[in-house]
Every structure is written in structure tokens, then in C-alpha cells.
Write an enzyme that holds these catalytic residues in place. Structure first.
Site, short mmCIF file in Angstrom:
data_model
loop_
_atom_site.label_atom_id
_atom_site.label_comp_id
_atom_site.label_asym_id
_atom_site.label_seq_id
_atom_site.Cartn_x
_atom_site.Cartn_y
_atom_site.Cartn_z
N LYS A 1 -15.74 52.23 7.67
CA LYS A 1 -14.87 51.07 7.85
C LYS A 1 -14.09 50.83 6.56
CE LYS A 1 -16.18 47.34 10.11
NZ LYS A 1 -16.77 46.02 10.50
N TYR B 1 -9.78 43.29 10.32
CA TYR B 1 -10.46 43.63 9.07
C TYR B 1 -9.90 44.89 8.43
CZ TYR B 1 -12.61 46.71 12.46
OH TYR B 1 -12.78 47.63 13.46
N ASP C 1 -20.99 36.78 17.19
CA ASP C 1 -19.92 37.52 17.87
C ASP C 1 -20.50 38.64 18.73
OD1 ASP C 1 -17.33 38.01 18.68
OD2 ASP C 1 -16.82 39.25 16.94
N SER D 1 -10.83 53.20 15.59
CA SER D 1 -10.30 51.93 16.06
C SER D 1 -9.83 51.10 14.88
CB SER D 1 -11.38 51.15 16.84
OG SER D 1 -12.46 50.81 15.99
N GLY E 1 -8.88 46.78 13.62
CA GLY E 1 -9.00 45.35 13.88
C GLY E 1 -8.35 44.59 12.75
#
Length: 467
Positions: free
Chosen positions: A109, A90, A211, A86, A88
Site C-alpha cells: 500500500k 489513501y 469500517d 486497486s 482509494g
């Protein structure tokens, strides 16, 4: 096999859940605890009602890998990249397998560099990335995602996490296809208990998540729940700046507490508990309970009043009252709330809370009953939900109190594996070979301010297309 239940709270105190330091993570172990060992520690004023096996078993009896900052390690020498998961604001997340004795699966990440103007300039890490790295380095709990190491290579930063096969957004979506079928009540109870247990740990360490939403609640293939994505998390003990001045917008809109919607300049860990209430309701109904439309910031970056989201809350909970929420009139957006209440055609907003009716309709439509295979969360489930979705943050139930609620302490014991007894099978996380650019040295730059651009609306739609 079940979790132990925490004892009744001796008092609310602050929303830090009685945190008095950062040395004793408060989660249950076996019948005894060691204060000097954070993997088996418990807050000193907590005792056990039931003797159970250690939470450490949820880590498969494996000790956490020693954390390290690795500046000379080559990512591709240590990890085999399987594919893209995925993206985002970031950056991007990839699935990887360990090489040369580093067994297991990992989620990596990759952070994008900050940018100045249209040209990418390597100006350093974003505030969000620094927070996430620093917090994940310090935190250690079975219900919080585990950071294995951080690697700096070719001006890019990579965070290597343990891999989790599922998240709550994926699980909820699975139960809507091909036709709606309820998540079993024991599974809901286990998920919620583990989520609250991880949250109690964070709050005891003076960390506010800010969040919480289904996409950020991860679940391993063995049914262990992990709180993930600490990019908006914040240490709230003696902050250098006010919480509002640092991040003017926190929590994805559908899970945002009313005090945040009303412009609170100071807020507490109660905002996380409101989000847990929204997640609880969504696990039962398979749809967001307060599904509003977000008003975007203008060109001057002025934070708008989220009228539509506030309306969705009022339609179920009724208008908040100053008599029940003493701090209501001091909220910056209170005049906006008054205008909503006095607007033509606003008579329906003055009705009492509709939450209990919503709850019973939800149970009936989901097939929840004491005699059904799915079981039922019962009246205890409603009481807990109503305490989580309390308007006044000072009266909202804390994580510690929630774990002692009769919803968990009575009836069927809480399963440590949330999939225990579930005969179905959830699909594995989608891993794509397309758009796999982890081998490149750069990514389009970004600056993260507040929430990610890919809000739940777009993310849910994207996930639905991919599954």
C-alpha cells in the site's frame, strides 16, 4: 478439521468483550494455551469445548516475519512489483513478489502525501495512515491481516502486507455470475466464525474497526479469513478525544449501525457487530440487506441525517421503539425519526419486523435446505442474525457471545478452511499492468476525512467491470 467452540459467556460486561489488558490475544490454540505467547494465547476466562489443532496452522506453520520500520531499504531492491490492484483516497495498492530470499507474494500500500491547496506539500502522514501503521504494528492474530514491514522512501510511505487472493466482495460477486447460486452454508458459517474470531481479538485489544464491509474482509487461497483495512480503526480505551470529534462519519453507509445514523456522540464496539450482521445477510442473499442512498455533506461539512438508509432498515426491522431501546429518545436525530414516522404515507413503517420473512425468502430463493448440497443455516442462523441486527446497541450480541451461539456450537463443525468441500474455484484477484505508478516519486495528494471517497457503490461497480 474444525474450529473449537468457545464456552458460554458469563455475562456481557462492556462491549470490550471482557478486555482487561493488551497482553493476551483471545483466540483458540490447540488443547493448551500459553499466556506469554501471543500467537498461542487465549483470554484467561475462556476454555475449550473441543480439542482442535492450533489456529497457527492457518498461517501455514510459518512464524510471522519480524516486523521492522525500514528507512534505508529500497523498495524495488527487496520487492518485484507485479502490478496494480486497486486505489482509494489513501493511495494505491500493488501486488509484489519478494526478491533475494524474501519469498512469497505481498500487497504493498503506497500512501499519497497530504496536500495544502492545489499544490502537493509533504506535510506528513494523515491521521488515518498513522493509525493503520501503529495498529498493524502491534496486532498479531490469524484472522487479522499481517503487516510485514513499513518502508519510507522518497517521501512516500509503503506498508507491505501479506497477500490475500480474495475478498468477500469478490466472492459474493462470483456467486451472482452468470446466474445466482448460493454460497454453501458451511462456507458462510466458516467465514462468519473467522470474522467474529478476528473481531473478538480486536475488541479485546481495545480496537474498534469501524469500517467492516465485504471489500475489507480478505480471504487467502487456503480459506483463512483476514480482517483488513484498519484505516478507520480506533483504540477506544481512554481516548484523548471523543470518538465523534475525531471522525464524524464512520462505517460505509450500507453497514452503518442505527445509533450512528441517529447521530450518537458516543458509541461502542456494537457498531462492528451490526456490520457483521449486514455481512452475514449479504453472504446469504448475495446483495446488501440495507441498500440505501447516501446523503452527502454540504459545503459546511455538516453531517446530514441519512433518511434513506434509515428507511431501508425500518422497512425490514420495523420502527425502533423507546420501550425496547431506552436510549432512543436521547439520540440527536430522534426528532428526524419521529418526523419520518408521522409523515403522510408512513403507515407501512409501523408494521412489525419483517426480518424473519426476509430470512426465509432468502433461504428459499438461495436453495438452502437441509437436504441440499449447500445445506442450510437453519433457525439458529436466523436467531444469530436477529441478535446481530438488534436496534439497541446495549442488547446487541457481542463477538464473544456470538462465537458461543448455537449456530456455531451445534450441527456441522466449523471448518477452519472456509473453502473446505467447495468444488468450485474462485478467480484470482485482478492485477493490472496499467496505471502502475509505484515507481514514480509522487502521487496526487489527498486528505482523508471520515470514509474514503470510493464508497461501496462505486467500488462494487468498478470491481464488476474489472472481473
Amino acid at each position: 478439521m474444525s474450529f473449537s467452540n468457545l464456552p458460554p459467556s458469563s455475562g456481557r460486561g462492556s462491549h470490550a468483550d471482557g478486555a482487561s489488558g493488551r497482553s493476551m490475544p483471545p483466540f483458540p490454540g490447540s488443547s493448551s494455551f500459553t499466556a506469554n505467547n501471543p500467537s498461542k494465547g487465549i483470554h484467561p476466562n475462556l476454555t475449550l469445548k473441543r480439542s482442535v489443532q492450533s489456529f497457527d496452522e492457518s498461517l501455514d506453520n510459518k512464524k510471522p516475519l519480524p516486523f521492522s520500520y525500514a528507512s534505508k531499504v529500497k523498495l524495488r531492491e527487496k520487492y518485484l512489483i507485479v502490478g496494480f490492484i486497486s486505489s482509494g483516497t489513501y493511495g494505491r495498492v500493488y501486488k509484489a513478489k519478494g526478491r533475494d530470499g524474501v519469498g512469497g507474494d505481498f500487497a504493498i500500500k503506497k500512501f499519497k502525501p497530504d496536500k495544502e491547496g492545489e499544490k502537493v506539500e509533504y506535510t506528513g502522514l494523515s491521521q488515518s495512515a498513522i493509525r493503520e501503521i501503529s495498529l498493524c504494528t502491534e496486532l498479531n492474530h490469524p484472522n487479522v491481516v499481517r503487516l510485514v514491514e513499513t518502508i519510507l522512501e522518497d517521501k512516500c510511505v509503503y506498508m507491505v502486507f501479506e497477500y490475500t487472493e480474495h475478498d468477500l466482495l469478490q466472492i459474493i460477486h462470483h456467486h451472482t455470475q452468470p446466474q445466482r447460486h448460493a454460497i454453501p452454508a458451511p462456507m458462510v458459517k466458516s467465514i462468519l466464525f473467522q470474522l467474529l474470531n478476528g473481531l473478538l481479538y480486536l475488541h479485546s485489544q481495545w480496537v474498534m474497526h469501524r469500517d467492516l464491509k465485504p471489500a475489507n474482509i480478505l480471504v487467502t487461497s487456503k480459506g483463512a479469513v483476514r480482517i483488513g483495512d484498519l484505516g478507520l480503526a480506533r483504540v477506544f480505551k481512554k481516548p484523548l478525544n471523543s470518538l465523534f470529534s475525531g471522525d464524524k462519519v464512520v462505517v460505509t453507509i450500507w453497514y452503518r449501525a442505527p445509533e450512528l445514523l441517529l447521530g450518537a456522540r458516543h458509541y461502542t464496539t456494537a457498531v462492528d457487530l451490526w456490520a457483521v450482521g449486514c455481512i452475514f445477510a449479504e453472504l446469504l442473499s448475495l446483495r446488501p440487506i440495507f441498500k440505501g442512498e447516501e446523503a452527502k455533506m454540504d459545503s459546511k461539512k455538516t453531517v446530514p441525517f441519512q433518511r434513506n438508509q434509515m428507511l431501508k432498515i425500518i422497512e425490514i426491522l420495523g420502527l425502533p421503539k423507546k420501550e425496547k431501546w431506552p436510549g432512543l429518545s436521547s439520540m440527536p436525530e430522534f426528532p428526524q425519526l419521529q418526523a419520518m414516522a408521522m409523515a403522510p404515507g408512513s403507515g407501512h413503517l409501523h408494521k412489525p419486523s419483517n426480518l424473519e420473512h426476509w430470512y426465509h425468502v432468502c433461504l428459499k430463493s438461495g436453495g438452502y435446505s437441509g437436504s441440499s448440497p449447500a445445506g442450510s443455516p437453519g433457525k439458529e442462523g436466523f436467531d444469530l442474525l436477529s441478535r446481530l441486527l438488534e436496534y439497541d446497541p446495549e442488547k446487541r450480541i457481542s463477538a464473544k457471545e456470538a462465537l458461543n451461539h448455537p449456530y456455531f456450537t451445534t450441527g456441522t463443525p466449523v471448518a477452519k478452511n472456509c473453502f473446505e468441500g467447495f468444488e468450485g474455484k474462485y478467480p484470482n484477484r485482478r492485477v493490472s499492468q496499467d496505471d502502475n505508478d509505484i515507481r514514480s516519486g509522487s502521487l496526487p495528494g489527498t486528505k482523508r476525512s471520515g470514509l474514503p471517497d470510493d464508497t461501496l457503490t462505486s467500488r462494487a461497480a468498478k470491481r464488476a467491470r474489472e472481473m
